[in-house]
Design a protein around this motif. Structure first.
Motif, mmCIF file in Angstrom:
data_model
loop_
_atom_site.group_PDB
_atom_site.id
_atom_site.type_symbol
_atom_site.label_atom_id
_atom_site.label_comp_id
_atom_site.label_asym_id
_atom_site.label_seq_id
_atom_site.Cartn_x
_atom_site.Cartn_y
_atom_site.Cartn_z
ATOM 1 N N CYS A 77 0.957 -1.178 -0.108
ATOM 2 C CA CYS A 77 0.022 -0.044 -0.016
ATOM 3 C C CYS A 77 1.030 1.227 -0.012
ATOM 4 N N CYS A 104 -1.746 5.433 5.887
ATOM 5 C CA CYS A 104 -3.226 6.023 6.126
ATOM 6 C C CYS A 104 -3.554 6.358 7.685
ATOM 7 N N TRP A 162 -9.518 4.961 11.541
ATOM 8 C CA TRP A 162 -8.260 4.132 10.763
ATOM 9 C C TRP A 162 -7.702 3.210 11.967
ATOM 10 N N CYS A 164 -8.151 -1.976 8.115
ATOM 11 C CA CYS A 164 -7.725 -1.626 6.799
ATOM 12 C C CYS A 164 -8.776 -0.678 6.435
ATOM 13 N N ARG A 167 -9.143 0.333 3.372
ATOM 14 C CA ARG A 167 -9.700 -0.204 2.048
ATOM 15 C C ARG A 167 -10.667 -1.483 1.976
ATOM 16 N N PRO A 171 -4.453 -6.060 6.097
ATOM 17 C CA PRO A 171 -3.961 -4.685 5.592
ATOM 18 C C PRO A 171 -2.765 -5.226 4.782
#
Length: 531
Positions: free
Chosen positions: A339, A343, A350, A354, A356, A361
């Motif tokens: 990644c 983030c 967060w 993850c 996303r 992750p």
């Protein structure tokens, strides 16, 4: 009284329902801290015109609090008048014996700013809640300039947007890391290379004997994050990766023990560990264990920052946090390309997993044990070994060395002796809390003074041409004080120590290849490469 007891019971019942044992622990810890805070505030001294009262409040975890100790240390050195600096943080017991901090209190969101001339809340940058500018100016114009700049930054440039990710991005624009972040415009004498401080509790050295680690090389390992977060935190490297790494390292180095550290509520026991001390140590004992480990293996977090101010190296796994912000140059820093962009604090959630939506992750999943193993092996194989030889000296010959470390409590004679490129390390045992004269003398008389512990000197390895130790008899563990002094000495150079007790001589004989009989006087220890 009955009302308070009912309120207390409701807190405990609610915490038990919501989080079970872990939640009850948090609430009881909070109530204990609140009680201590309430008691301390009852006897809080009134402000007066002759004393400048400063408070710095840090609501983050252990790593964040450690960052603030560097600022408190350097801020204190700005003043010649009488000042008091108090520190509010969650890990407040860990800093009670730091000589440049007057009082440590548990962090509270109800900031008692009216008790201070300057009250600062740290959110990576400094938020100035109170500042008596007229009074501060009388004590230090530079500190006033710093406070004004902080207020301008948060109020005007960042426009009150207190977001940690935003703060990090702003710091990176100026090439600053987490340590330098609050001083992004270089008003204070703080850089990523500024000397740090950490004390070691003499009562806690026994843990090395207790677990047979005094003569056994060991590596500390931790898999944890701030205890207020759960096991889905994206900063956690996979447990099976830890086990794979430890297994391979044990096969490669069968004589090294592996010791797992962590808070009471850990994030998984690592199979293959020789000694599991999760939840079994105090923070003071953790300091000792970290100090004398060959290496510390961990995700980016509080113990990595603690290891750094203990002058040690860590192997660190980075995922959602940015190594350009949180990494130290002397560490083994690992981050995969799974990644591309960190983030951390992109959203307030967060820490829940993850962003996303992936179950695991990619930033951590793609950081495989193989690459980590190779780097750690390379580091361990390069660790140098030394031997030491001792001999008595009749008198102290003329010193022509370029870099000298004086360890102890120097008097005026010693200050005259330390000139040019020499360095005095001051081991204050709280005596400098209200007196910074030695630092200002150094600026005028061409020497540099610094806070230090006899067991933890703020210097890199193999740096000084000569080391002189004064008042070693005041240390309960002269063996570890000598070890630390020899750590900063260059190979081929020597250390001078006065033999005043049998305990000091026993420590010397334990370290050196040759043995000496008790004779009061000056002893020279020479450091040589082991061949």
């Amino acid at each position: 009284m009955i009302k308070k007891l009912l309120q207390l019971q409701r807190y405990r019942l609610l915490s038990h329902i919501l989080w079970g044992k872990k939640g009850r622990h948090y609430i009881e810890k909070y109530l204990s801290s609140k009680a201590e805070m309430d008691q301390s505030q009852k006897s809080f001294p009134l402000k007066d015109s002759h004393t400048l009262r400063i408070a710095i409040a840090e609501g983050g975890g252990l790593g964040d609090a450690i960052m603030q100790t560097l600022y408190i240390k350097e801020i204190r050195k700005l003043f010649t008048g009488k000042i008091v600096i108090d520190f509010y943080c969650r890990a407040f017991p860990a800093f009670k014996n730091f000589p440049f901090i007057d009082n440590c209190f548990p962090y509270t969101d109800n900031h008692p700013s009216s008790n201070y001339d300057v009250y600062i809340v740290s959110r990576r940058f400094y938020i100035i809640l109170a500042c008596d500018e007229k009074k501060v100016k009388k004590f230090s114009k530079k500190f006033l300039l710093f406070c004004k700049w902080c207020k301008h930054l948060t109020d005007d440039i960042l426009d009150g947007e207190y977001n940690d990710n935003l703060f990090s991005q702003y710091a990176l624009l100026f090439g600053k890391n987490r340590l330098e972040q609050a001083n992004v415009h270089n008003i204070l004498p703080i850089t990523r290379h500024t000397k740090t401080y950490c004390d070691l509790d003499e009562e806690s050295f026994g843990i090395l004997d207790e677990y047979g680690l005094t003569t056994t090389p060991y590596i500390t390992v931790s898999r944890s994050v701030d205890c207020k977060y759960n096991g889905n935190h994206p900063k956690l490297w996979p447990l099976d990766y830890y086990e794979d790494l430890v297994g391979h390292l044990k096969k490669r180095f069968p004589y090294i023990k592996f010791v797992q550290l962590g808070a009471e509520f850990g994030y998984g026991r690592i199979n293959g560990i020789d000694l599991n001390l999760v939840g079994k140590t105090s923070l003071n004992q953790v300091k000792i264990l970290l100090k004398y480990a060959l290496l510390h293996i961990d995700g980016e977090g509080g113990l990595v920052h603690l290891r750094h101010i203990l002058n040690g190296v860590s192997a660190v796994f980075f995922g959602p946090t940015n190594p350009k912000i949180f990494g130290y140059e002397n560490n083994l820093n690992f981050r995969s390309a799974g990644c591309v962009n960190p983030c951390e604090w992109v959203t307030r959630t967060w820490t829940n997993g993850c962003l996303r939506g992936l179950k695991k992750p990619l930033c951590m999943q793609n950081l495989t044990p193989d690459a980590v193993f190779t780097s750690i092996v390379s580091y361990l194989e390069k660790i140098k070994l030394y031997i030491y030889e001792s001999q008595y000296e009749q008198t102290l010959s003329k010193i022509e060395k370029s870099t000298i470390a004086f360890l102890g409590m120097p008097g005026q004679t010693d200050i005259q002796w330390a000139k040019g490129n020499s360095l005095i390390i001051y081991t204050p045992d709280l005596t400098l809390r209200s007196n910074c004269d030695l630092f200002h003398q150094g600026q005028k008389k061409d020497f540099f003074a610094e806070y230090a512990s006899p067991y933890n000197i703020p210097s890199e390895n193999n740096y000084y041409d000569m080391v002189y130790i004064n008042q070693l008899e005041q240390c309960r563990h002269p063996f570890y004080a000598l070890q630390e002094a020899l750590r900063i000495l260059k190979p081929g150079c020597y250390l001078l120590v006065e033999i005043k007790t049998q305990l000091i001589l026993d420590a010397v004989n334990k370290i050196c290849t040759n043995k000496q009989d008790l004779k009061y006087g000056l002893l020279k220890i020479t450091k040589k490469d082991y061949k």
